[in-house]
Scaffold this motif. Sequence first.
Motif, PDB file in Angstrom:
ATOM      1  N   MET A  58      51.944 111.730 102.227  1.00 27.72           N
ATOM      2  CA  MET A  58      52.135 112.430 100.966  1.00 27.72           C
ATOM      3  C   MET A  58      53.152 111.667 100.118  1.00 27.72           C
ATOM      4  O   MET A  58      54.207 111.306 100.586  1.00 27.72           O
ATOM      5  N   SER A  59      52.806 111.418  98.878  1.00 25.46           N
ATOM      6  CA  SER A  59      53.723 110.683  97.997  1.00 25.46           C
ATOM      7  C   SER A  59      54.623 111.662  97.275  1.00 25.46           C
ATOM      8  O   SER A  59      54.211 112.758  96.921  1.00 25.46           O
ATOM      9  N   LYS A 115      58.685 110.505 105.438  1.00 23.19           N
ATOM     10  CA  LYS A 115      58.022 109.656 106.442  1.00 23.19           C
ATOM     11  C   LYS A 115      58.307 110.190 107.850  1.00 23.19           C
ATOM     12  O   LYS A 115      57.402 110.289 108.692  1.00 23.19           O
ATOM     13  N   LEU A 116      59.559 110.537 108.108  1.00 23.56           N
ATOM     14  CA  LEU A 116      59.928 111.070 109.411  1.00 23.56           C
ATOM     15  C   LEU A 116      59.238 112.413 109.670  1.00 23.56           C
ATOM     16  O   LEU A 116      58.773 112.677 110.792  1.00 23.56           O
ATOM     17  N   LEU A 117      59.151 113.253 108.650  1.00 17.80           N
ATOM     18  CA  LEU A 117      58.481 114.540 108.803  1.00 17.80           C
ATOM     19  C   LEU A 117      56.998 114.348 109.084  1.00 17.80           C
ATOM     20  O   LEU A 117      56.413 115.045 109.922  1.00 17.80           O
ATOM     21  N   GLU A 118      56.382 113.400 108.393  1.00 13.04           N
ATOM     22  CA  GLU A 118      54.961 113.134 108.609  1.00 13.04           C
ATOM     23  C   GLU A 118      54.706 112.596 110.008  1.00 13.04           C
ATOM     24  O   GLU A 118      53.618 112.773 110.566  1.00 13.04           O
ATOM     25  N   PRO A 122      61.041 116.755 114.298  1.00 12.57           N
ATOM     26  CA  PRO A 122      61.519 118.098 113.940  1.00 12.57           C
ATOM     27  C   PRO A 122      62.740 118.025 113.025  1.00 12.57           C
ATOM     28  O   PRO A 122      63.538 117.079 113.087  1.00 12.57           O
ATOM     29  N   LEU A 123      62.888 119.041 112.190  1.00 10.18           N
ATOM     30  CA  LEU A 123      64.033 119.081 111.282  1.00 10.18           C
ATOM     31  C   LEU A 123      65.350 118.978 112.038  1.00 10.18           C
ATOM     32  O   LEU A 123      66.286 118.321 111.581  1.00 10.18           O
ATOM     33  N   ALA A 124      65.430 119.617 113.197  1.00  9.52           N
ATOM     34  CA  ALA A 124      66.674 119.627 113.965  1.00  9.52           C
ATOM     35  C   ALA A 124      67.082 118.233 114.424  1.00  9.52           C
ATOM     36  O   ALA A 124      68.255 117.987 114.711  1.00  9.52           O
ATOM     37  N   GLU A 125      66.116 117.323 114.491  1.00 10.92           N
ATOM     38  CA  GLU A 125      66.404 115.972 114.964  1.00 10.92           C
ATOM     39  C   GLU A 125      66.590 114.974 113.828  1.00 10.92           C
ATOM     40  O   GLU A 125      66.796 113.780 114.078  1.00 10.92           O
ATOM     41  N   VAL A 156      56.949 122.415 108.378  1.00 14.05           N
ATOM     42  CA  VAL A 156      58.305 122.301 107.866  1.00 14.05           C
ATOM     43  C   VAL A 156      58.824 123.661 107.408  1.00 14.05           C
ATOM     44  O   VAL A 156      59.955 124.052 107.725  1.00 14.05           O
ATOM     45  N   TYR A 157      58.001 124.406 106.677  1.00 14.00           N
ATOM     46  CA  TYR A 157      58.430 125.727 106.226  1.00 14.00           C
ATOM     47  C   TYR A 157      58.702 126.643 107.415  1.00 14.00           C
ATOM     48  O   TYR A 157      59.667 127.423 107.416  1.00 14.00           O
ATOM     49  N   ALA A 158      57.850 126.563 108.442  1.00 11.65           N
ATOM     50  CA  ALA A 158      58.053 127.388 109.633  1.00 11.65           C
ATOM     51  C   ALA A 158      59.375 127.033 110.308  1.00 11.65           C
ATOM     52  O   ALA A 158      60.123 127.927 110.753  1.00 11.65           O
ATOM     53  N   GLN A 159      59.681 125.737 110.395  1.00  9.28           N
ATOM     54  CA  GLN A 159      60.950 125.321 111.006  1.00  9.28           C
ATOM     55  C   GLN A 159      62.146 125.752 110.166  1.00  9.28           C
ATOM     56  O   GLN A 159      63.188 126.137 110.697  1.00  9.28           O
TER      57      GLN A 159
END
Length: 211
Positions: free
Chosen positions: A1-2, A36-39, A43-46, A120-123
């Motif tokens: 996603m850009s 990029k990391l999310l894709e 996890p957000l925590a990391e 992401v929203y769930a996290q």
Amino acid sequence: MSLAESRPRPCGPGGPARGRPRSETVERAILEGVMKLLEEGVPLAELSIERIARTAGVGKATIYRRWSGKEELFCDVLRAAEPPDPVLPGTSVRDDLVVILDAMRERGLLNRSSMMMHNVYAQMKSSPKLWAAYEATVIAPRRQLGYDVLRRGLSRGELRDDLDIDLINDIVVGPMIVRAFMRPDAGLPEGLAEQIVDTVLDGLRPRAATA
């Protein structure tokens, strides 16, 4: 996603107006590094500032000059990944509310089409600190936009003057929230915003004087 080419307004109170003048190229690299990391499923925590800096090819100090911490940075990443907030036409309470609700519909479609964004929203909701930051700096201003539109409608005589604006704002956006984010099986067709607004406004307009 850009990500969007222009960086959204900073999430932090008043924005991070500190340090040297910002470089849009550097900021975009940081935002895209987080995405990029999310894709990749991190996890957000990391997602530590150190890891984000390494991915974006910048130093940690470069990030901290622009954001006070992860919460503020994540808010900007999500706002850049979402459709931009709409510009209201200001022609009538109906036109403005339709634009607001249609933007919600588009965000709902994005949430359905992007498993990464859905995750992401769930996290975020499982992280009280992060969700509170998103609520205060992204959701609350969007709610305020609705309040302002309804108040203008009252002042212009487009709505009855006995209305509870806080309640009416919930009534207007509630159906779209349910359709867009709570009922993944429900349709989100074009024209849904107009249908909701027209249905609600039918009961909110001033009543014709009786003889």
